[in-house]
Design a protein around this motif. Structure first.
Motif, PDB file in Angstrom:
ATOM      1  N   LEU A   1      24.004   2.708   3.673  1.00  0.00           N
ATOM      2  CA  LEU A   1      23.010   4.279   2.732  1.00  0.00           C
ATOM      3  C   LEU A   1      21.911   3.115   1.645  1.00  0.00           C
ATOM      4  N   ALA A   2      20.907   3.188   1.553  1.00  0.00           N
ATOM      5  CA  ALA A   2      19.554   2.203   1.481  1.00  0.00           C
ATOM      6  C   ALA A   2      18.285   3.377   0.090  1.00  0.00           C
ATOM      7  N   ARG A   3      18.199   3.033  -0.252  1.00  0.00           N
ATOM      8  CA  ARG A   3      16.871   3.797  -0.931  1.00  0.00           C
ATOM      9  C   ARG A   3      15.071   3.050  -0.980  1.00  0.00           C
ATOM     10  N   GLY A   4      14.253   4.115  -0.411  1.00  0.00           N
ATOM     11  CA  GLY A   4      13.305   3.984  -0.648  1.00  0.00           C
ATOM     12  C   GLY A   4      12.491   4.982   0.000  1.00  0.00           C
ATOM     13  N   VAL A   5      11.077   4.245   0.507  1.00  0.00           N
ATOM     14  CA  VAL A   5      10.439   5.408   0.322  1.00  0.00           C
ATOM     15  C   VAL A   5      10.214   6.267   1.701  1.00  0.00           C
ATOM     16  N   ALA A   6      10.060   7.662   1.555  1.00  0.00           N
ATOM     17  CA  ALA A   6      10.175   8.054   3.403  1.00  0.00           C
ATOM     18  C   ALA A   6       8.704   8.154   4.793  1.00  0.00           C
ATOM     19  N   ASN A   7       9.513   7.968   5.910  1.00  0.00           N
ATOM     20  CA  ASN A   7       8.005   7.487   6.609  1.00  0.00           C
ATOM     21  C   ASN A   7       8.729   8.101   7.993  1.00  0.00           C
TER      22      ASN A   7
ATOM     23  N   LEU B   1       6.432   4.948 -12.507  1.00  0.00           N
ATOM     24  CA  LEU B   1       6.324   4.559 -13.362  1.00  0.00           C
ATOM     25  C   LEU B   1       5.631   3.016 -13.732  1.00  0.00           C
ATOM     26  N   ASN B   2       5.334   2.652 -12.859  1.00  0.00           N
ATOM     27  CA  ASN B   2       5.017   0.549 -12.848  1.00  0.00           C
ATOM     28  C   ASN B   2       4.310   0.645 -11.736  1.00  0.00           C
ATOM     29  N   ARG B   3       3.058   0.927 -11.644  1.00  0.00           N
ATOM     30  CA  ARG B   3       2.177   0.481 -10.649  1.00  0.00           C
ATOM     31  C   ARG B   3       0.895  -0.522 -11.045  1.00  0.00           C
ATOM     32  N   ALA B   4       0.990  -0.697 -12.527  1.00  0.00           N
ATOM     33  CA  ALA B   4      -0.683  -1.530 -12.649  1.00  0.00           C
ATOM     34  C   ALA B   4      -0.344  -2.962 -12.671  1.00  0.00           C
TER      35      ALA B   4
ATOM     36  N   LEU C   1       8.600   0.840   8.625  1.00  0.00           N
ATOM     37  CA  LEU C   1       8.780   0.039   7.925  1.00  0.00           C
ATOM     38  C   LEU C   1      10.249   0.550   6.748  1.00  0.00           C
ATOM     39  N   SER C   2      10.728  -0.278   6.016  1.00  0.00           N
ATOM     40  CA  SER C   2      11.708  -0.195   5.580  1.00  0.00           C
ATOM     41  C   SER C   2      11.358  -0.373   4.091  1.00  0.00           C
ATOM     42  N   LEU C   3      11.143   0.977   3.547  1.00  0.00           N
ATOM     43  CA  LEU C   3      10.006   1.008   2.158  1.00  0.00           C
ATOM     44  C   LEU C   3      10.998   0.828   0.978  1.00  0.00           C
ATOM     45  N   TRP C   4      12.255  -0.378   0.957  1.00  0.00           N
ATOM     46  CA  TRP C   4      13.299   0.031   0.270  1.00  0.00           C
ATOM     47  C   TRP C   4      12.408   0.001  -1.486  1.00  0.00           C
ATOM     48  N   ALA C   5      12.951   0.705  -2.543  1.00  0.00           N
ATOM     49  CA  ALA C   5      12.487   1.218  -4.126  1.00  0.00           C
ATOM     50  C   ALA C   5      12.961   2.083  -4.012  1.00  0.00           C
ATOM     51  N   GLY C   6      12.969   2.384  -5.156  1.00  0.00           N
ATOM     52  CA  GLY C   6      13.928   2.956  -6.447  1.00  0.00           C
ATOM     53  C   GLY C   6      12.363   4.011  -6.581  1.00  0.00           C
ATOM     54  N   GLN C   7      13.771   5.144  -7.534  1.00  0.00           N
ATOM     55  CA  GLN C   7      12.824   6.464  -8.511  1.00  0.00           C
ATOM     56  C   GLN C   7      12.030   6.039  -9.298  1.00  0.00           C
ATOM     57  N   ALA C   8      12.107   5.015 -10.143  1.00  0.00           N
ATOM     58  CA  ALA C   8      11.266   4.750 -11.140  1.00  0.00           C
ATOM     59  C   ALA C   8       9.646   4.518 -10.772  1.00  0.00           C
ATOM     60  N   LEU C   9       9.849   4.122  -9.064  1.00  0.00           N
ATOM     61  CA  LEU C   9       8.463   3.501  -8.747  1.00  0.00           C
ATOM     62  C   LEU C   9       7.107   4.128  -8.875  1.00  0.00           C
TER      63      LEU C   9
ATOM     64  N   ALA D   1       0.805  -1.030  -0.457  1.00  0.00           N
ATOM     65  CA  ALA D   1      -0.172  -0.218   0.139  1.00  0.00           C
ATOM     66  C   ALA D   1       0.800   1.228  -0.075  1.00  0.00           C
ATOM     67  N   ALA D   2       2.400   1.300   0.708  1.00  0.00           N
ATOM     68  CA  ALA D   2       3.016   2.465   0.637  1.00  0.00           C
ATOM     69  C   ALA D   2       3.545   2.652  -1.192  1.00  0.00           C
ATOM     70  N   LEU D   3       3.770   1.690  -1.104  1.00  0.00           N
ATOM     71  CA  LEU D   3       4.959   1.765  -2.535  1.00  0.00           C
ATOM     72  C   LEU D   3       2.877   2.429  -3.511  1.00  0.00           C
ATOM     73  N   LEU D   4       1.998   2.392  -3.516  1.00  0.00           N
ATOM     74  CA  LEU D   4       0.867   2.470  -4.401  1.00  0.00           C
ATOM     75  C   LEU D   4       1.069   3.613  -3.958  1.00  0.00           C
ATOM     76  N   ALA D   5       1.316   3.911  -2.797  1.00  0.00           N
ATOM     77  CA  ALA D   5       0.952   5.415  -2.890  1.00  0.00           C
ATOM     78  C   ALA D   5       1.886   6.568  -2.675  1.00  0.00           C
ATOM     79  N   ALA D   6       3.036   6.274  -2.669  1.00  0.00           N
ATOM     80  CA  ALA D   6       4.296   6.789  -2.826  1.00  0.00           C
ATOM     81  C   ALA D   6       4.250   7.737  -4.122  1.00  0.00           C
ATOM     82  N   ARG D   7       4.801   8.625  -3.912  1.00  0.00           N
ATOM     83  CA  ARG D   7       4.990   9.981  -5.167  1.00  0.00           C
ATOM     84  C   ARG D   7       6.593  10.613  -5.124  1.00  0.00           C
TER      85      ARG D   7
END
Length: 341
Positions: free
Chosen positions: A268-274, A321-324, A311-319, A248-254
C-alpha cells in the motif's frame, strides 16, 4: 548527535527519482535536515551518492533503508500480474514483461554501505531494525530513527532502543511504513497519531504526513512533535530531478486525486490516481517487493515517454498546499516560519 540537536524541519526520505544528492544537500545546506531514500540503491551507489552529498555540503544528513520484507513467492500471482502489465508494455513498445531475476538489494550490504558513509542519522521504515542492530549503530555514534503508524509500533521501536520515532500519518505520500497488525501498519491520521505517540513514548516524535506549509509545521509542534518530516512539497523544488511527466501530473492533481494503491509495488502506497491504479484497484497482487521490481521497466519507459498515466506518482494528501516554484532553500525557510523556537 541526538535528534533534539538536529533542525526541526526534515526532508522525508524519498526513494526512487527523488533520491538525489543535489536535493538532499540543498535541504541540509539551507538549515533543514536532508535524508537520502536509499532503499532501491545498490550498496556501491549509496557510497557514491553519500560522497556527492558530502562534497556539496558539510551539514549533517541522513540515510533511510527499508527493513527486510518477508514475502511469499507465488508464481501464479506473478504471472497474472505480468499479464495485466503486458498491454501497457505493448503500448510503450516494450518487450513482454518478465519475472524479475532479483526483486531487491541485499539489506545487510546496503546497511554496511550506509555505515561506511557516516551519515548523522540512519533511519528505517517497514519494520523494527531490532535491538542488536540499533545498539551496534548507536555504539558507532549514529542517531537511529524508526517509523511507526500506530502506538504499538512506536513502543516496540522504543524498546529496541531507537532515538526517535517518525509518526507516519495516513496522509503521507509513498509507501506505508508500518509493520505490526498488517504489512502496511495502521491508517491513522497525523493529527491523531502524533499526540498519542508523544504521550506513549519517552523519546522524540517526528511528525510526517499531510504537512505542506508553515501551518502544518505549527500544528505538529502544538501536538508535541519534536520535528516534522516533509516529503511531497520537496518533490517540486528546483533541485528535485523528477521526470517532466511526473512533475506535470503533480502540478495538475487535485485533492480528490489522492489514492492508496498496491498497483505498482504490491504494498500500500499513497499517490495520484491514474490509469494503472484504477485498472488494478482491488486486484490481488503478489507480495511486495515482487511487483515493484516487475513494474520497474514499465515505469521507467513511461517516464521517458511522458505518460504519467502509467507512472507511480507518489505524493501525499497535502500536495495542493505547496506548488509555488522555487528552491529547496526557499521551501525550508517557508516551513521553518511555522516552528516556534
Amino acid at each position: 548527535m541526538r535528534p533534539v540537536d538536529l533542525p526541526p524541519v526534515w526532508m522525508a526520505p524519498m526513494a526512487g527519482e527523488a533520491a538525489s544528492a543535489a536535493l538532499v544537500a540543498a535541504v541540509s545546506a539551507a538549515g533543514g535536515f536532508g535524508q537520502l531514500g536509499a532503499a532501491y540503491l545498490a550498496p556501491a551507489r549509496i557510497a557514491e551518492v553519500a560522497a556527492d552529498i558530502r562534497a556539496r555540503t558539510d551539514r549533517p544528513f541522513g540515510i533511510n533503508l527499508f527493513c527486510p520484507q518477508p514475502s511469499r513467492r507465488d508464481d501464479a500471482a506473478m504471472d497474472a500480474y505480468l499479464a495485466r502489465l503486458a498491454p501497457w508494455h505493448a503500448e510503450l513498445g516494450l518487450p513482454a514483461p518478465a519475472r524479475p531475476e532479483r526483486c531487491e538489494e541485499d539489506f545487510e550490504a546496503q546497511l554496511a554501505a550506509t555505515v561506511a558513509a557516516r551519515p548523522a542519522v540512519v533511519s528505517f521504515v517497514m519494520g523494527d531494525p531490532g535491538a542488536a542492530r540499533v545498539a551496534a549503530l548507536k555504539a558507532q555514534g549514529f542517531t537511529v530513527v524508526g517509523t511507526a503508524t500506530h502506538v504499538s509500533e512506536g513502543l516496540q521501536l522504543q524498546a529496541s532502543g531507537v532515538d526517535a520515532v517518525v509518526a507516519q500519518g495516513y496522509e503521507a505520500g509513498g509507501h506505508r511504513g508500518g509493520f505490526l497488525s498488517s504489512s502496511e501498519g495502521a491508517l491513522i491520521g497525523t493529527m491523531a497519531l502524533v499526540p498519542q505517540l508523544v504521550d506513549a513514548l519517552d523519546i522524540p516524535v517526528i511528525a510526517a504526513g499531510g504537512i505542506g506549509d508553515a501551518r502544518g509545521v505549527a500544528a505538529a509542534q502544538a501536538l508535541g512533535a519534536s520535528a516534522v518530516a516533509v516529503g511531497t512539497a520537496f518533490l517540486l523544488v528546483d533541485e528535485c530531478p523528477l521526470s517532466p511527466a511526473y512533475r506535470a501530473a503533480l502540478l495538475a492533481a487535485r485533492d480528490a486525486d489522492s489514492t492508496l494503491t498496491r498497483a505498482f509495488s504490491g504494498r500500500l502506497a499513497r499517490g495520484v490516481a491514474n490509469r494503472v491504479t484504477r485498472a488494478l484497484d482491488g486486484v490481488a497482487l503478489p507480495d511486495f517487493p515482487q511487483p515493484n521490481a516487475a513494474s520497474r521497466p514499465l515505469r521507467q519507459a513511461a517516464a521517458k515517454a511522458g505518460q504519467a498515466d502509467l507512472l507511480s506518482l507518489w505524493a501525499g494528501q497535502a500536495l495542493p498546499l505547496n506548488r509555488a516554484p522555487g528552491t529547496a532553500a526557499q521551501l525550508v525557510a517557508a516551513l521553518q516560519q511555522g516552528w516556534r523556537a
